[in-house]
Design a protein around this motif. Structure first.
Motif, PDB file in Angstrom:
ATOM      1  N   SER A 268      28.531  48.409  27.446  1.00 62.32           N
ATOM      2  CA  SER A 268      29.802  48.553  26.746  1.00 62.32           C
ATOM      3  C   SER A 268      29.605  48.663  25.240  1.00 62.32           C
ATOM      4  O   SER A 268      28.685  48.080  24.680  1.00 62.32           O
ATOM      5  N   LYS A 269      30.518  49.384  24.623  1.00 59.25           N
ATOM      6  CA  LYS A 269      30.572  49.490  23.168  1.00 59.25           C
ATOM      7  C   LYS A 269      31.805  48.779  22.621  1.00 59.25           C
ATOM      8  O   LYS A 269      32.210  49.024  21.496  1.00 59.25           O
TER       9      LYS A 269
ATOM     10  N   LEU B  52      35.088  42.319  27.377  1.00 61.64           N
ATOM     11  CA  LEU B  52      34.381  41.240  28.072  1.00 61.64           C
ATOM     12  C   LEU B  52      35.275  40.500  29.062  1.00 61.64           C
ATOM     13  O   LEU B  52      34.839  40.185  30.166  1.00 61.64           O
ATOM     14  N   ASN B  53      36.518  40.224  28.701  1.00 59.20           N
ATOM     15  CA  ASN B  53      37.400  39.516  29.633  1.00 59.20           C
ATOM     16  C   ASN B  53      37.586  40.278  30.945  1.00 59.20           C
ATOM     17  O   ASN B  53      37.376  39.706  32.018  1.00 59.20           O
ATOM     18  N   PRO B  54      37.959  41.573  30.933  1.00 55.97           N
ATOM     19  CA  PRO B  54      38.076  42.286  32.216  1.00 55.97           C
ATOM     20  C   PRO B  54      36.736  42.408  32.953  1.00 55.97           C
ATOM     21  O   PRO B  54      36.707  42.434  34.180  1.00 55.97           O
ATOM     22  N   ILE B  55      35.651  42.464  32.206  1.00 60.11           N
ATOM     23  CA  ILE B  55      34.331  42.502  32.857  1.00 60.11           C
ATOM     24  C   ILE B  55      34.095  41.210  33.629  1.00 60.11           C
ATOM     25  O   ILE B  55      33.634  41.230  34.773  1.00 60.11           O
ATOM     26  N   LEU B  56      34.439  40.077  33.013  1.00 60.32           N
ATOM     27  CA  LEU B  56      34.253  38.788  33.685  1.00 60.32           C
ATOM     28  C   LEU B  56      35.150  38.661  34.915  1.00 60.32           C
ATOM     29  O   LEU B  56      34.729  38.118  35.949  1.00 60.32           O
ATOM     30  N   LEU B  57      36.378  39.158  34.809  1.00 63.11           N
ATOM     31  CA  LEU B  57      37.275  39.143  35.973  1.00 63.11           C
ATOM     32  C   LEU B  57      36.704  39.992  37.104  1.00 63.11           C
ATOM     33  O   LEU B  57      36.751  39.605  38.276  1.00 63.11           O
ATOM     34  N   THR B  58      36.160  41.144  36.761  1.00 61.16           N
ATOM     35  CA  THR B  58      35.549  42.032  37.750  1.00 61.16           C
ATOM     36  C   THR B  58      34.347  41.357  38.396  1.00 61.16           C
ATOM     37  O   THR B  58      34.180  41.411  39.624  1.00 61.16           O
TER      38      THR B  58
ATOM     39  N   LEU C 183      32.189  33.564  26.428  1.00 59.00           N
ATOM     40  CA  LEU C 183      30.756  33.348  26.678  1.00 59.00           C
ATOM     41  C   LEU C 183      30.527  32.108  27.532  1.00 59.00           C
ATOM     42  O   LEU C 183      29.621  32.078  28.365  1.00 59.00           O
ATOM     43  N   GLU C 184      31.341  31.100  27.334  1.00 61.99           N
ATOM     44  CA  GLU C 184      31.247  29.893  28.166  1.00 61.99           C
ATOM     45  C   GLU C 184      31.602  30.230  29.613  1.00 61.99           C
ATOM     46  O   GLU C 184      30.947  29.790  30.555  1.00 61.99           O
TER      47      GLU C 184
ATOM     48  N   ILE D 298      26.466  35.003  34.334  1.00 58.53           N
ATOM     49  CA  ILE D 298      26.425  36.382  33.861  1.00 58.53           C
ATOM     50  C   ILE D 298      25.623  36.415  32.560  1.00 58.53           C
ATOM     51  O   ILE D 298      25.865  35.612  31.660  1.00 58.53           O
ATOM     52  N   GLN D 299      24.687  37.329  32.486  1.00 64.12           N
ATOM     53  CA  GLN D 299      23.863  37.467  31.290  1.00 64.12           C
ATOM     54  C   GLN D 299      24.532  38.433  30.317  1.00 64.12           C
ATOM     55  O   GLN D 299      24.897  39.539  30.696  1.00 64.12           O
ATOM     56  N   ILE D 300      24.657  37.999  29.069  1.00 63.46           N
ATOM     57  CA  ILE D 300      25.221  38.838  28.026  1.00 63.46           C
ATOM     58  C   ILE D 300      24.098  39.176  27.048  1.00 63.46           C
ATOM     59  O   ILE D 300      23.461  38.281  26.489  1.00 63.46           O
ATOM     60  N   LEU D 301      23.867  40.472  26.861  1.00 64.05           N
ATOM     61  CA  LEU D 301      22.810  40.931  25.970  1.00 64.05           C
ATOM     62  C   LEU D 301      23.406  41.780  24.852  1.00 64.05           C
ATOM     63  O   LEU D 301      24.377  42.500  25.066  1.00 64.05           O
ATOM     64  N   ALA D 302      22.774  41.701  23.688  1.00 66.92           N
ATOM     65  CA  ALA D 302      23.118  42.580  22.568  1.00 66.92           C
ATOM     66  C   ALA D 302      21.924  43.483  22.304  1.00 66.92           C
ATOM     67  O   ALA D 302      20.771  43.052  22.390  1.00 66.92           O
TER      68      ALA D 302
END
Length: 138
Positions: free
Chosen positions: A35-36, A41-47, A84-85, A92-96
């Motif tokens: 994602s850009k 992030l919120n809809p990604i977490l719901l998915t 993030l919490e 779920i791993q969050i990378l930059a």
């Protein structure tokens, strides 16, 4: 080679390639979102939560890679820390993307501690795709 032959060879390659990717990891369903936009992030977490429920024991890794200018929005965002919490609770791993951090002059130490850095988000994405991850770019 005529157009029809080229088309048939291309279709065989696509079908074989798709079968090959799925055959690499039949035990777990692994997911990658590129994602850009940090606001997604919120809809990604719901998915991810819905997929965890659907997949059950076959749910594997879920990785989100943020690339582009949105990495600058990851610094000092109180709403992001809450998400993030939640991501941590869902495993779920969050990378930059490190290249994006360099381009936009963001010190990786300014990011929340739970965000990991991948040197090259594009390369990491291709590596995960080659491992059979289901991938979505948004």
């Amino acid at each position: 080679m005529n157009r029809i032959s080229y088309y048939i060879i291309t279709m065989v390659f696509i079908l074989f390639g798709t079968t090959h990717i799925k055959a690499q990891n039949t035990n777990k369903q692994n997911y990658l979102v590129i994602s850009k936009n940090i606001k997604q992030l919120n809809p990604i977490l719901l998915t991810a939560k819905e997929l965890q429920n659907e997949d059950g024991k076959t749910f594997g890794d879920f990785i989100v890679i943020f690339c582009g200018k949105t990495v600058s929005e990851m610094v000092n965002d109180p709403d992001l820390n809450k998400l993030l919490e939640q991501a941590k609770e869902q495993h779920i791993q969050i990378l930059a993307c490190g290249l994006s951090l360099k381009k936009f002059h963001i010190n990786p130490e300014e990011l929340p501690i739970s965000i990991k850095i991948t040197e090259n988000g594009i390369l990491k994405s291709f590596q995960l795709i080659k491992k059979g991850y289901f991938t979505l770019t948004i």
